[in-house]
Motif scaffolding. Structure first.
Motif, PDB file in Angstrom:
ATOM      1  N   ALA A  12      44.233  39.393  44.242  1.00 24.87           N
ATOM      2  CA  ALA A  12      44.886  40.584  43.693  1.00 24.87           C
ATOM      3  C   ALA A  12      45.452  41.467  44.804  1.00 24.87           C
ATOM      4  CB  ALA A  12      43.897  41.370  42.841  1.00 24.87           C
ATOM      5  N   THR A  13      44.724  41.571  45.907  1.00 25.62           N
ATOM      6  CA  THR A  13      45.184  42.397  47.029  1.00 25.62           C
ATOM      7  C   THR A  13      46.522  41.911  47.550  1.00 25.62           C
ATOM      8  OG1 THR A  13      42.935  42.984  47.702  1.00 25.62           O
ATOM      9  CG2 THR A  13      44.652  43.131  49.391  1.00 25.62           C
ATOM     10  N   ILE A  50      48.843  40.187  45.931  1.00 23.79           N
ATOM     11  CA  ILE A  50      49.893  40.437  44.939  1.00 23.79           C
ATOM     12  C   ILE A  50      50.286  41.919  44.924  1.00 23.79           C
ATOM     13  CG2 ILE A  50      50.438  40.390  42.474  1.00 23.79           C
ATOM     14  CD1 ILE A  50      48.552  37.963  42.258  1.00 23.79           C
ATOM     15  N   ILE A  51      49.274  42.793  44.897  1.00 21.62           N
ATOM     16  CA  ILE A  51      49.538  44.239  44.820  1.00 21.62           C
ATOM     17  C   ILE A  51      50.186  44.735  46.099  1.00 21.62           C
ATOM     18  CG2 ILE A  51      48.433  46.504  44.667  1.00 21.62           C
ATOM     19  CD1 ILE A  51      46.305  45.139  42.859  1.00 21.62           C
ATOM     20  N   ALA A  52      49.665  44.257  47.256  1.00 26.84           N
ATOM     21  CA  ALA A  52      50.195  44.734  48.539  1.00 26.84           C
ATOM     22  C   ALA A  52      51.652  44.325  48.727  1.00 26.84           C
ATOM     23  CB  ALA A  52      49.340  44.194  49.681  1.00 26.84           C
ATOM     24  N   TYR A  86      53.801  43.649  46.374  1.00 27.13           N
ATOM     25  CA  TYR A  86      54.602  44.437  45.423  1.00 27.13           C
ATOM     26  C   TYR A  86      54.838  45.842  45.972  1.00 27.13           C
ATOM     27  CZ  TYR A  86      55.921  47.062  41.259  1.00 27.13           C
ATOM     28  OH  TYR A  86      56.579  47.878  40.362  1.00 27.13           O
ATOM     29  N   ALA A  87      53.796  46.444  46.539  1.00 28.60           N
ATOM     30  CA  ALA A  87      53.927  47.801  47.079  1.00 28.60           C
ATOM     31  C   ALA A  87      54.887  47.836  48.263  1.00 28.60           C
ATOM     32  CB  ALA A  87      52.550  48.314  47.492  1.00 28.60           C
TER      33      ALA A  87
END
Length: 258
Positions: free
Chosen positions: A149-150, A152-154, A156-157
């Motif tokens: 998840a980290t 994917i989220i990172a 995206y950010a």
């Protein structure tokens, strides 16, 4: 009254489990078929896009996932059997040495896209982390999910809110081994720390649970699958030799066809 299966006991002589070896062997066979198709494409016998076609990109993802999951399983079993640090470092040195050979060989064949952080490079780093965290047990399920998840989220950010300068930093070779890239590096194999550490952590978590069940790892293997188990016992040697053999065979076919 049924007896509760005993957990895998620590022992000076490591015990091989055919089920785990067969699963690793399956990964080797699938990888070979994938690489043979890739080589056929390189020699002009196929016309496929291995870099963008989901048929091939998803296969690669699944093969790498199975490979790293098995590595996590193996690490959990080794820790449960009391593997010493010197023994760990000897095996780790073999993985690192093979990773360096892959870099040299790929640089000779693909100088513009050689492999500098592929599956063996990533595995060398992840194995150290897996060894240090193997005793965390069931928490590794959550850490594995967090690692995936980290990433994917990172990413995206970084794509959405970060400056171009920050994206450039993470895309550079010095840091792209972390996996927080906004564009895939130009390389023939790329297995960064994130999200793949999450897959290995899941393998360690599964292996820890299985070793506590004892009998779960000792399931009898059907005779038809025993060749897979044999292949799984020699996975690193096979990994290093299969591509030179495939490429040599295709070169020989091309030479004979002239």
């Amino acid at each position: 009254m049924t007896k509760k299966p005993r957990a895998v006991a620590a022992t000076s002589m490591p015990i091989r489990f055919e089920v785990v070896d067969a699963l690793r062997g399956l990964a080797m066979v699938w990888m070979t078929l994938f690489h043979f198709s890739f080589d056929l494409n390189q020699f002009g016998y196929l016309k496929q896009d291995f870099y963008r076609d989901p048929l091939w990109t998803w296969q690669r993802t699944l093969i790498v996932s199975l490979f790293l999951f098995c590595a996590g399983l193996g690490q959990a079993i080794a820790v449960a059997q009391g593997q010493s640090w010197p023994r760990f470092w000897r095996r780790w040195a073999q993985v690192l040495g093979c990773a360096l050979l892959v870099t040299l060989g790929s640089w000779w064949m693909y100088p513009q896209s050689y492999i500098y952080f592929g599956v063996l490079h990533g595995m060398a780093l992840m194995l150290i982390i897996a060894r240090l965290t193997a005793h965390w047990g069931g928490r590794l399920w959550w850490l594995g999910a967090g690692a995936i998840a980290t990433q994917i989220i990172a990413v995206y950010a970084i794509n959405t809110w970060a400056t171009a300068e920050l994206a450039t930093i993470f895309n550079a070779k010095q840091l792209n081994w972390l996996g927080l890239v906004t564009q895939k590096p130009i390389t023939e194999d790329y297995v960064p720390l994130l999200p793949w550490l999450g897959v290995m952590w899941w393998g360690v978590a599964a292996g820890t649970w299985l070793t506590r069940q004892g009998a779960a790892l000792s399931w009898p293997l059907p005779a038809a699958l025993k060749p897979l188990a044999l292949l799984g016992r020699w996975s690193l040697s096979y990994y290093m030799l299969h591509q030179p053999v495939l490429l040599g065979a295709l070169m020989a076919v091309g030479w004979l066809a002239k």
